[in-house]
Design an enzyme around this catalytic site. Structure first.
Site, PDB file in Angstrom:
ATOM      1  N   GLY A 192      -3.304  -6.214   3.870  1.00  0.00           N
ATOM      2  CA  GLY A 192      -3.912  -4.967   3.056  1.00  0.00           C
ATOM      3  C   GLY A 192      -3.600  -5.094   1.684  1.00  0.00           C
ATOM      4  N   ALA A 197      -0.885  -3.674  -5.440  1.00  0.00           N
ATOM      5  CA  ALA A 197      -0.410  -4.857  -5.024  1.00  0.00           C
ATOM      6  C   ALA A 197      -0.748  -5.009  -3.989  1.00  0.00           C
ATOM      7  CB  ALA A 197       1.347  -4.073  -3.692  1.00  0.00           C
ATOM      8  N   VAL A 199      -0.815  -6.902   0.208  1.00  0.00           N
ATOM      9  CA  VAL A 199       0.820  -7.321   1.374  1.00  0.00           C
ATOM     10  C   VAL A 199      -0.004  -8.395   1.998  1.00  0.00           C
ATOM     11  CG1 VAL A 199       1.865  -7.025   2.758  1.00  0.00           C
ATOM     12  CG2 VAL A 199       1.818  -4.781   1.191  1.00  0.00           C
ATOM     13  N   LYS A 214       5.141  -8.824  -0.137  1.00  0.00           N
ATOM     14  CA  LYS A 214       4.024  -7.624  -1.298  1.00  0.00           C
ATOM     15  C   LYS A 214       4.485  -8.623  -2.556  1.00  0.00           C
ATOM     16  CE  LYS A 214       4.286  -2.461  -2.020  1.00  0.00           C
ATOM     17  NZ  LYS A 214       5.213  -1.552  -1.814  1.00  0.00           N
ATOM     18  N   ASP A 301       6.126   9.958  -0.219  1.00  0.00           N
ATOM     19  CA  ASP A 301       4.416   9.888   0.179  1.00  0.00           C
ATOM     20  C   ASP A 301       4.517   9.243   1.577  1.00  0.00           C
ATOM     21  OD1 ASP A 301       2.242   8.955  -0.344  1.00  0.00           O
ATOM     22  OD2 ASP A 301       2.025   6.768  -0.507  1.00  0.00           O
TER      23      ASP A 301
END
Length: 437
Positions: A192, A197, A199, A214, A301
């Site tokens: 992703g 960042a 990953v 990451k 989050d």
């Protein structure tokens, strides 16, 4: 609770006459259970049998088309001496696929594109790296498998396969399976990307297993990885992702973390679930939040993409870049708002007000609404409109069939923090009458 998705049985059979007959071969019970779970999402009516590879050799020996519509074999396709020497492809060679063999697809651990070529030449109908196993990909494979003819090899051809003969036919960029962005890690796949960042699925030389790597996209000073690493090291609980290593390489920060082959709750939401399943997920997420909150931290989050799934159905929280102690008010500014997800943001978070654990509970309520209905409670064309709706709009009313959950949802998503549950432990106590904890 009688719910097959939250069990860890080695074999699950569902209406054999209605679905595809599947045989899953796995040396590791946990990995077999992971693949069974994924199959259930892709084809709920499939008849699935999971068996240890050694037991398969002893009891069955050869999968016949008359018995199985598809065989999914979890195989280790990586080896320092090349894919042809890997345990998985050696086993596939000895299996000697014939015309009466059930279609067999390889779910590969390690390996690379050369492994895929060799597996297909050995008679497999498909080859899928385990890191790319998704519900849509499995659904497509299961749909076409019963109509696929097994690619039987002429006698003796399997023994003649030579990686050196096959490799020149592959593009060089596809053979670069040992690309090293960070020393000590072999990058396998991209899992992703975000503005901050990327990953990767990577193999750790030190740990000898897969990890999520990451890597920051910009300057190390701006990524916040050091904060996330410090937070996770302080928490150290099964309810949150395990952190392996933090470092800086070529001016970019990186984190090596636990890898979750079962994916996240966002992927699970692609398939409908019962309200009983939604409540069970709520219970498990609330339990994970309670652990974080008892440590004096708030997540900051919470959303389906930050809730990972284990093969046994347990949940694990990830992405602690916005996590802070309750006493820390520094993240109540606009910068925190911009980094959070507007769809799951509490009214006080949207307004830049001080935050505590009750902000996480609001986000938990949003997730619960999505689990129940498949829809987010508030949506709009622009993020600022979504934030405004969290602050001003009344909570949408659940459909009549889900009305029993409306009071619980209203306590979680109350506009004022004072009208919500005070703690995640209170949420868990409220859930006890709905089923065993």
């Amino acid at each position: 609770m009688d719910d097959a998705r939250f069990t860890s049985a080695a074999a699950v059979v569902k209406t054999p006459s209605a679905g595809v007959r599947l045989l899953v071969l796995a040396d590791d019970a946990e990995r077999g259970d992971w693949l069974r779970y994924r199959i259930q999402l892709a084809a709920p009516d499939a008849a699935v049998t999971v068996i240890d590879t050694a037991e398969f050799k002893r009891r069955i020996g050869h999968p016949r088309r008359a018995d199985w519509d598809l065989v999914l074999a979890l195989l280790d396709c990586g080896d320092e001496d090349g894919p042809a020497a890997s345990p998985g492809l050696q086993w596939l060679s000895r299996l000697a696929i014939r015309s009466e063999t059930a279609p067999l697809a390889v779910i590969a651990e390690a390996g690379n594109e050369l492994s895929a070529v060799l597996a297909l030449r050995l008679g497999a109908i498909d080859y899928m790296p385990s890191g790319l196993v998704t519900t849509p990909a499995l659904a497509t494979l299961l749909e076409r498998a019963p109509r696929t003819r097994t690619a039987a090899l002429p006698s003796g051809e399997a023994a003649a396969i030579n990686p050196r003969e096959t490799a020149p036919h592959l593009p060089r960029r596809l053979l670069d399976g040992r690309r090293r962005l960070v020393p000590g890690y072999q990058v396998l796949q991209t899992l992703g990307e975000s503005l901050r960042a990327t990953v990767y699925l990577a193999s750790s030389e030190a740990l000898g297993r897969h990890v999520a790597l990451k890597v920051s996209r910009g300057n190390a000073e701006d990524s916040g990885f050091a904060h996330e690493y410090t937070t996770l090291r302080a928490l150290r609980t099964p309810a949150v992702i395990e952190i392996h290593e933090y470092g800086v390489h070529d001016g970019r920060e990186y984190l090596a973390m636990e890898y979750f082959p079962c994916g996240d709750l966002r992927a699970r939401l692609l398939n409908p679930m019962s309200d009983a399943e939604a409540v069970e997920y709520l219970r498990r997420i609330a339990g994970a939040l309670a652990t974080v909150h008892r440590a004096g931290m708030r997540h900051g989050d919470l959303k389906p993409g930050n809730i990972m799934l284990r093969p046994d159905g347990k949940v694990v929280l990830i992405d602690f870049g916005l996590t802070a102690p309750f006493s820390d008010r520094s993240q109540s500014a606009v910068t925190s708002m911009l980094r959070g997800s507007p769809y799951y943001m509490s009214p006080e978070h949207a307004q830049g007000a001080p935050l505590d654990e009750r902000s996480d509970l609001y986000s938990l309520g949003v997730v619960f609404h999505e689990l129940l209905t498949g829809q987010k409670p508030y949506s709009a064309t622009h993020a600022i409109e979504v934030l405004h709706r969290h602050v001003e709009d009344p909570l949408p009313v659940l459909p009549d069939a889900l009305a029993a959950h409306q009071p619980l949802l209203e306590r979680l998503m109350a506009k004022s923090p004072d009208e919500r549950f005070r703690t995640a432990d209170e949420v868990l106590r409220a859930l006890t009458p709905l089923g065993s904890p």
